[in-house]
Write a protein that holds these residues in place. Structure first.
Motif, PDB file in Angstrom:
ATOM      1  N   UNK A   1      -9.254   6.102  -9.741  1.00  0.00           N
ATOM      2  CA  UNK A   1      -8.447   5.078  -9.100  1.00  0.00           C
ATOM      3  C   UNK A   1      -8.656   5.059  -7.589  1.00  0.00           C
ATOM      4  N   UNK A   2      -8.790   6.235  -6.987  1.00  0.00           N
ATOM      5  CA  UNK A   2      -9.020   6.290  -5.538  1.00  0.00           C
ATOM      6  C   UNK A   2     -10.373   5.675  -5.176  1.00  0.00           C
TER       7      UNK A   2
ATOM      8  N   UNK B   1     -11.601  -4.764 -11.000  1.00  0.00           N
ATOM      9  CA  UNK B   1     -10.628  -4.525  -9.932  1.00  0.00           C
ATOM     10  C   UNK B   1      -9.232  -4.351 -10.531  1.00  0.00           C
ATOM     11  N   UNK B   2      -8.450  -3.497  -9.925  1.00  0.00           N
ATOM     12  CA  UNK B   2      -7.065  -3.236 -10.353  1.00  0.00           C
ATOM     13  C   UNK B   2      -6.143  -3.626  -9.211  1.00  0.00           C
ATOM     14  N   UNK B   3      -5.144  -4.474  -9.507  1.00  0.00           N
ATOM     15  CA  UNK B   3      -4.228  -4.918  -8.464  1.00  0.00           C
ATOM     16  C   UNK B   3      -3.387  -3.750  -7.963  1.00  0.00           C
TER      17      UNK B   3
ATOM     18  N   UNK C   1     -10.878   2.609  -2.748  1.00  0.00           N
ATOM     19  CA  UNK C   1     -11.743   2.755  -1.576  1.00  0.00           C
ATOM     20  C   UNK C   1     -12.785   1.647  -1.520  1.00  0.00           C
ATOM     21  N   UNK C   2     -13.374   1.348  -2.665  1.00  0.00           N
ATOM     22  CA  UNK C   2     -14.337   0.241  -2.696  1.00  0.00           C
ATOM     23  C   UNK C   2     -13.681  -1.081  -2.326  1.00  0.00           C
ATOM     24  N   UNK C   3     -12.464  -1.282  -2.834  1.00  0.00           N
ATOM     25  CA  UNK C   3     -11.762  -2.523  -2.542  1.00  0.00           C
ATOM     26  C   UNK C   3     -11.425  -2.629  -1.070  1.00  0.00           C
ATOM     27  N   UNK C   4     -10.995  -1.514  -0.482  1.00  0.00           N
ATOM     28  CA  UNK C   4     -10.658  -1.530   0.947  1.00  0.00           C
ATOM     29  C   UNK C   4     -11.894  -1.807   1.792  1.00  0.00           C
TER      30      UNK C   4
ATOM     31  N   UNK D   1      -3.035   1.295   3.659  1.00  0.00           N
ATOM     32  CA  UNK D   1      -3.096   2.629   4.255  1.00  0.00           C
ATOM     33  C   UNK D   1      -2.001   3.542   3.685  1.00  0.00           C
ATOM     34  N   UNK D   2      -0.811   2.990   3.533  1.00  0.00           N
ATOM     35  CA  UNK D   2       0.280   3.808   2.958  1.00  0.00           C
ATOM     36  C   UNK D   2      -0.045   4.219   1.534  1.00  0.00           C
ATOM     37  N   UNK D   3      -0.617   3.294   0.771  1.00  0.00           N
ATOM     38  CA  UNK D   3      -0.984   3.624  -0.603  1.00  0.00           C
ATOM     39  C   UNK D   3      -2.079   4.671  -0.644  1.00  0.00           C
ATOM     40  N   UNK D   4      -3.039   4.559   0.268  1.00  0.00           N
ATOM     41  CA  UNK D   4      -4.105   5.569   0.320  1.00  0.00           C
ATOM     42  C   UNK D   4      -3.550   6.943   0.697  1.00  0.00           C
TER      43      UNK D   4
END
Length: 510
Positions: free
Chosen positions: A360-361, A475-477, A365-368, A386-389
């Motif tokens: 999931x990370x 992609x996962x929302x 990361x790819x999505x960001x 950023x908070x989610x990361x």
């Protein structure tokens, strides 16, 4: 003041006088009624006694005794009456007692749910067997003596439970309305119901003196007797039967007799009758024949066992069974094995969770990285992302620490088991228990940290808004990811709490 001092002196003088009068009776031995200072000789009479653990036979009978009414013999006691209303029961010796002096030790329990019980229990020595009747389940107008343990207050004087001795020549009718107080030769107030230990009564008849001592059942000391009553110049039948009876009325108690032991008393200097005169030769030959038959059957069983198990021939029988220490070591080892297997399974599940989190990370990361190259007007998703990361990194770090802790625990348990196999003494058990306690504390710390991170991330009134993404199959929302993480964390915490309870139950082996 002078009057008070005079009253105190008078009271002290009365107490001192009573102490001097009662000390010989309370501290005397079973020969308290004897004129000489020497105690009589005691010999156990098995034909007039019973006790556990093999009290009754297979057909429900008690050797040398007969029971009637609602009496229920078992392996370790005789329940004279159960705690039901209007019950009566009794047990009596089959053989006649023909010796002059005797001592009976009765161990019993009287227990019930109510504050008051009924009716009571009685110990008899009479010229005939009073199998049934209205006096505590035995016959009235008896010829002999009865020691009554009365638990119901018929006369309303609040003097029950009580112990009283009533003699009868076969003509008196027992006075139920007054609880026999008008006919008693001696009495004492003793509460014998619902005691932590069995109550014992020592009844001695020696040189025309009947002495009753009571062990109140507050201590496990079997010889902790207290003086109850003493009747001198008491004449009882030369030959008679011993019996125990009990009855219930509107109220009910369980009246259980654990043992009845009878001893023949002989004056010092007199020779006891030889055993041959007490047991006929025919009966002795019968018992000897039964013993020989039993011994032959036992030898046959031993030979058959040795033929079926040739590998244990010549081996001591103690070696075939494990000792207490071996059994304790085996139980501890089995408990450690179960803990070891559970931790292994938990470690595998943690590894699966870590793999899922890493995947999931990597997706996020790819999505960001893709979002960094794109700019959308009116939607600043950088802060939420950023908070989610940060949350995911904290979760990963905590899970890595937890995995390392479980790996170290597995190594500790493996070393403890190897040490136990080598020494067979249970060494290292204390260190293992301490390590399990440390694991439990680390789990609680990780749990609090993750809960704090989740609460910090999802504050009151705040919702994480995810920017609209183009439809991508891989992609996962962000919303779905947060919901999945929360659900997975809740399940993980529930499983950790469940395993903590299992570990606490497993620690009972220590």
């Amino acid at each position: 003041m002078a009057v008070s001092i005079a009253k105190c002196l008078r009271a002290d003088a009365c107490v001192l006088l009573l102490t001097l009068l009662l000390r010989p009776a309370a501290c005397g031995d079973i020969a308290a009624g004897a004129t000489s200072g020497d105690a009589p000789h005691r010999r156990f009479e098995y034909k007039y006694s019973f006790k556990g653990p093999h009290l009754s036979q297979g057909d429900g009978t008690v050797p040398f005794w007969v029971h009637t009414g609602n009496a229920i013999p078992s392996a370790d006691q005789i329940r004279i009456t159960p705690s039901l209303r209007s019950q009566q029961g009794s047990v009596w010796t089959k053989n006649v007692v023909k010796f002059e002096h005797w001592e009976a030790v009765v161990t019993f329990r009287v227990s019930g749910r109510g504050r008051m019980g009924a009716d009571g229990l009685a110990v008899w020595y009479t010229s005939g067997q009073g199998l049934t009747g209205p006096v505590y389940g035995a016959a009235d107008q008896w010829n002999g003596v009865g020691i009554f343990f009365d638990s119901f207050d018929n006369d309303g004087k609040k003097n029950n439970p009580t112990v009283l001795v009533v003699g009868n020549n076969g003509k008196l009718v027992y006075d139920h309305q007054n609880d026999g107080t008008t006919q008693s030769l001696g009495t004492c107030l003793r509460d014998f119901r619902n005691k932590p230990y069995p109550v014992r009564a020592k009844i001695t008849y020696y040189k025309k003196t009947l002495t009753v001592l009571i062990n109140n059942g507050f201590t496990p000391d079997k010889e902790d007797y207290e003086f109850c009553t003493r009747i001198e110049n008491m004449i009882i039948p030369v030959e008679g039967y011993f019996g125990i009876s009990a009855a219930t009325g509107g109220l009910a108690d369980d009246h259980d007799v654990l043992s009845f032991l009878l001893f023949r008393l002989t004056e010092p200097g007199q020779q006891l009758p030889p055993a041959e005169q007490e047991m006929p030769k025919e009966e002795k030959d019968k018992y000897q024949e039964e013993f020989e038959n039993f011994q032959q059957e036992l030898d046959k069983k031993k030979e058959a066992f040795q033929k079926e198990h040739p590998d244990v021939q010549g081996q001591a029988i103690e070696d075939l069974y494990e000792s207490v220490n071996e059994r304790e070591i085996r139980q501890i080892f089995e408990g450690q094995n179960r803990i070891h297997l559970e931790i292994k399974q938990l470690n595998r599940q943690l590894a699966m969770i870590l793999d899922e989190q890493r995947r999931y990370v990597s997706v996020i990361t790819d999505e960001v990285s893709k979002r960094g190259t794109q700019t959308q007007s009116g939607q600043p998703p950088s802060q939420d992302t950023d908070a989610l990361m940060t949350l995911q990194r904290d979760v990963l770090n905590n899970l890595n620490d937890l995995r390392n802790t479980f790996s170290a625990s597995l190594k500790q348990i493996s070393s403890a088991q190897q040490l136990q196999h080598g020494s067979a003494g249970g060494l290292g058990t204390y260190e293992t228990v301490q390590h399990f306690n440390d694991i439990k504390e680390h789990l609680h710390v990780v749990k609090r940290n993750i809960e704090h991170i989740i609460q910090k991330n999802s504050g009151p009134g705040e919702k994480v808004k995810c920017p609209e993404l183009p439809p991508m199959p891989s992609c996962l929302s962000t919303t779905h990811f947060v919901v999945f993480v929360v659900i997975q964390s809740v399940l993980f915490f529930g499983y950790i709490m469940y395993r903590s309870q299992q570990e606490a139950a497993a620690k009972k082996f220590f």
